[in-house]
Design an enzyme around this catalytic site. Structure first.
Site, PDB file in Angstrom:
ATOM      1  N   ARG A   1      25.867  24.097  22.572  1.00  0.00           N
ATOM      2  CA  ARG A   1      26.167  25.557  22.479  1.00  0.00           C
ATOM      3  C   ARG A   1      25.815  26.380  23.190  1.00  0.00           C
ATOM      4  O   ARG A   1      26.267  27.562  23.789  1.00  0.00           O
ATOM      5  CB  ARG A   1      26.323  25.934  20.766  1.00  0.00           C
TER       6      ARG A   1
ATOM      7  N   TYR B   1      35.567  26.782  23.271  1.00  0.00           N
ATOM      8  CA  TYR B   1      35.067  25.222  22.893  1.00  0.00           C
ATOM      9  C   TYR B   1      33.544  25.485  22.427  1.00  0.00           C
ATOM     10  O   TYR B   1      32.962  26.231  22.218  1.00  0.00           O
ATOM     11  CB  TYR B   1      35.507  24.245  24.137  1.00  0.00           C
ATOM     12  N   GLU B   2      33.010  24.104  21.776  1.00  0.00           N
ATOM     13  CA  GLU B   2      31.727  24.088  21.001  1.00  0.00           C
ATOM     14  C   GLU B   2      31.921  24.918  19.966  1.00  0.00           C
ATOM     15  O   GLU B   2      30.804  25.508  19.607  1.00  0.00           O
ATOM     16  CB  GLU B   2      30.732  24.357  22.051  1.00  0.00           C
ATOM     17  N   GLY B   3      33.006  25.292  19.144  1.00  0.00           N
ATOM     18  CA  GLY B   3      33.066  26.066  18.110  1.00  0.00           C
ATOM     19  C   GLY B   3      33.287  27.488  18.552  1.00  0.00           C
ATOM     20  O   GLY B   3      32.780  28.162  19.257  1.00  0.00           O
TER      21      GLY B   3
END
Lengths: 591, 591
Positions: B301, B441-443
């Site tokens: 993140r 992406y990545e949350g």
């Protein structure tokens, strides 16, 4: 898939833009409330059924150039021909050349739907409409007789040839030459870029309006004349004649609107046509071409604003539909089985409501602007002047605010789709790509802001903007009087925003009076944001107050006011405080 | 063309992130100030000379899939091999497996430059880095011995296999199965989507980390285990063995990062490899896979946040360069011949300074986060806990703020380019396309906001965030004490923002204590914006106060504070007022 929101659009026309009141006051010409519904219902069907389904495939395929010929995507020509066959191109056209003479409001409402279907499709008629206006107002009887009917029907299309590599925002720098041929015609030589639908395969002829310089023209913007240059010359009987010396020698590879051919046009290289130089006819007076062009550019700016609304509407519909289908996690309060549709998650709702209300606010501003144009064509001279100024004031806001939110809303739409949003097949990213040009063409939004503060605020010594702000305050007065609790704190936020807008306006006027150009230019964009944000919020309230049919428009108006309008103070601050720090830090940017 | 801004980066590391102080305090390990400069100078050269030139051509060409084989764009493999040959992949890797063990701050600083060169290029090592971390912390000695050295060198690459069509943000919904084979290995069956570099042609092997369910696993997130699944099995002597039953059967057609293959991966369909089912090894404990994955996801993140910074930096450089070249109109005060470079126009300067300062603010937040990770690995347990929480607090902000501004800055860059911005060859639009995925992406950034308020604010009963806010206030105190007039009104704006951030934080804590989940979730995103905006502004001031070498960093810090921070009050308002109107209007979105 997009479905034309005819109810929302007719509501905005009738209850917000002023068209409803005008009809009630007998100023609507032949237009009745029922006729509005009937026409827009049909227009909506074409947009929904015929244009929207072509959007994604035509984006993928794009227009292609082979040996000077442009091939539009599959189905494009058929859709266009059916569209003109339906009489849609003639909707706003002048009645004495076969048009239906419907008001600008109606044209823009229909145009919103075509653009929601596909900006790339609707661009072509938009340019034709501009050409019609310019010819109608400025061309000789002969040119009008030869070209207008075919342009009004859509049998031929029109283009605007302004930009050259060294002349974009600054048209004064353009170099294309026009030499008198001695027979009343001219020979045009030069290169134009970014010419939308400069070449295509949908019609037999294309009518180019071209800015160029006469041999003895003064430098700068006062030496530019406007010429009509057809792709094919037209014989006396109206039939298609010889090929003119103008051709397309390149298509741009763009971020979006792939189906719309963006052409580099070469005039007069001698390889096409029978003459050296493209044959052109003067439109309007010599060296007054920019004035003629501004006639069409003003309405084109509003039309681009409508594109912002259109793409925002389409992106919002898509995101709302996806959020209702896609399930992930369990939203608070969700008591169904398994995962909840993401529309129940507060953070997704926040994105969707932001999209929805920004779209509605921009739509209202655009239709109010269109209505002002309509009103400027009827009534006394004094009334005409008033409404003409009102239209002038609202045009840059309609263009810039709507296209700024168009991109913002399209981007939020991608976010709502999560990972799918980044995949082209899902059809969310394409709106973001399409929307991005609208902030740039027909005058970048920075140029709009400068137009707003430098040309529009001073209209009638500030009386134009003052009357408009009073009108907005009138809506807030009605809101106060309504005591309607559904609006929550909307009144308080919007009153604060009006105070900010008035203060920022006074500041602008004072700085202009003092000749502080740097400060005015530095503050123009935040001022424009503040103006659009506030007017849009008040229009949402106006629409909600005028909503009779049980649709709750108060809650979205409240959401907009309570969540988005709060930044008015910061925008005012930027207007009043921004220039000093800009001047301090800006110099370091210079290489 | 991008030039690595090594001076800016090292300044941010030394004077803002805390790394400089740590070195002074003897907590920098082997790192010296000179070594930082030397390493980043070399890393910058590779980014500038080798990666950036591939960006636009690789975007146009993209990665292709033919019969399960992915071909990366021309020059891609060569650049990657030279890059690992230079030892760059090993920079942050563990020393006992051939890595250089440099701190996270250094890794992120180098990573910023690779990503400015091309996000699509830097993504592959970013995922390898995540795989290394997960294996280092959770894998058996045997797996570590077999895989780590090759991953650290970059000779093999790593992937993260999380998402499935029905399981994106909600990993609890995933269905991929893992069946024990009885010999300590497992057989994996299932489909994963959006797998970055799931297949490519740059290395001999690819090491997939895959989330899957054991046969008797509990439902939801507590029944997920992590498995290592190599593309090729590895023989005892470390050589490449048989093909495993995992393959790529599709590449996504994406908005951007075209060179990075985004794969659909099929595990265990029996068409590849000698066994039915892909052979996998358990990493960490059964049913604890999500914990292992979070180890790598946290740092991933931050790395995505760095991508936001990186694309913003590259877009800003390009826009500043273009604004210095392109001439249009005459700016106020311009006394040169002819048209002025557009960099002299106030409205263009406003865009450029917004770009530049947002980039600097995001960079500072990311490096402060990286430094916190480094500090969490040294010192006493109490110190480790403190810094681990600090890293946890800053991670969602680093990810969301930086990627939000990455897209914003890239879009402003397009605007500065005018019409050229919309033409792909100009190389401005590509940043906008690339940047857009980083918010997802990545949350998604909405998920980051929820993580921030629900998991991070409560850390140590609020002591974690309180200590951080006190630290930010300390910078403002230094600013006050400095009496430095170059900062204009920056102090006033930032103090107001701190008051807003503190009030919003208290509000959040109170609502969470009251269990008002709906209100907390509705307010999470504006809270996150407020947090990033304020912290970023204060870091710019910190950097300017610590600027010794004659570079004026005070004016940009002032610009940011006076022009962008003013919205803190509106953001606080949205936090505290937003939920009510959201609840009122949100229901109408449900189909």
């Amino acid at each position: 898939m997009y479905r034309a929101p005819v109810d929302e659009i007719t509501h905005a026309l009738k209850a917000v833009s002023g068209l409803g009141e005008a009809i009630d006051d007998g100023k609507g010409g032949n237009l009745s409330v029922d006729l509005i519904d009937a026409i827009l219902e049909e227009a909506g069907k074409f947009a929904t059924d015929r244009i929207a389904p072509l959007h994604l495939p035509s984006d993928r395929q794009g227009s292609r150039l082979d040996d000077g010929q442009v091939t539009t995507p599959e189905g494009w020509k058929r859709a266009y021909l059916d569209w003109i066959e339906g009489g849609w191109n003639a909707l706003p056209g002048p009645e004495d050349h076969g048009g239906q003479g419907l008001p600008m409001s109606m044209a823009m409402a229909a145009m919103e739907m075509w653009n929601s279907g596909s900006i790339a499709f609707a661009l072509c008629p938009m340019l034709t409409m501009g050409a019609i206006e310019a010819l109608e107002k400025h061309a000789t009887d002969e040119l009008r007789a030869t070209y207008l009917e075919k342009l009004v029907s859509g049998e031929w299309t029109g283009t605007m040839n302004l930009t050259e590599p060294q002349a974009g925002s600054d048209l004064g720098a353009l170099k294309t030459r026009a030499e008198p041929a001695g027979d009343g015609t001219y020979r045009i030589f030069g290169q134009k870029i970014y010419i939308t639908y400069g070449e295509h395969d949908m019609t037999d002829n294309i009518v180019h309006l071209v800015l160029a310089r006469l041999p003895d023209a003064p430098a700068g913007t006062r030496g530019i004349s406007l010429f009509l240059v057809p792709k094919f010359l037209v014989n006396e009987d109206g039939s298609i004649g010889a090929r003119n010396d103008v051709f397309c020698n390149g298509l741009e590879h763009k971020l979006g609107i792939h189906a719309s051919p963006t052409c580099t046009m070469i005039f007069g290289d001698g390889k096409h046509g029978d003459t050296a130089g493209a044959i052109g006819w003067l439109v309007g007076e010599e060296n007054r071409g920019l004035n003629c062009m501004f006639t069409m550019m003003n309405n084109a700016r509003l039309a681009v604003g409508i594109q912002g609304v259109a793409v925002a509407e389409a992106a919002t519909q898509k995101a709302v539909a996806y959020a209702n289908e896609r399930t992930q996690g369990r939203a608070p309060g969700w008591d169904g089985d398994g995962m909840s549709p993401i529309v129940h998650h507060p953070d997704v709702q926040r994105n969707l409501l932001t999209m929805k209300t920004l779209t509605g606010a921009a739509r209202a501003i655009c239709y109010a602007c269109a209505h002002a144009i309509d009103m400027s064509r009827v009534g006394t001279d004094e009334e005409k002047r008033f409404w003409n100024e009102r239209a002038g004031l609202l045009t840059p806001i309609a263009k810039a605010f709507s296209t700024d939110i168009g991109s913002e809303v399209a981007s939020l739409g991608v976010q709502v789709h999560g990972g799918m949003g980044y995949i082209e097949e899902a059809g969310a990213a394409v709106f973001m790509r399409d929307a991005r040009i609208t902030q740039i063409y027909e005058g970048t939004n920075g140029i709009q802001a400068i137009d707003l503060v430098q040309r529009k605020l001073p209209l009638s010594d500030g009386a134009c903007v003052a009357a408009y702000l009073d009108e907005l305050d009138g809506v807030l007065e009605t809101l106060r009087a309504s005591n309607d609790t559904r609006f929550g704190e909307a009144g308080r936020y919007l009153e604060a925003a009006m105070a900010d807008l008035r203060a920022a306006t006074d500041w602008m006027m004072a700085k202009m009076a003092d000749g502080e150009k740097q400060a005015v230019l530095a503050a123009a964009t935040p001022y424009q944001h503040l103006f659009g944000l506030t007017a849009g919020g008040i229009y949402l309230v106006k629409g909600a107050l005028g909503s009779a049919n049980g649709v709750d428009r108060a809650s979205p108006a409240r959401f907009y006011a309570e969540n988005l309008v709060g930044q008015s103070g910061a925008l005012r601050d930027r207007v009043e405080q921004g220039a000093a720090s800009l001047a301090a830090a800006g110099q370091a940017l210079v290489a």
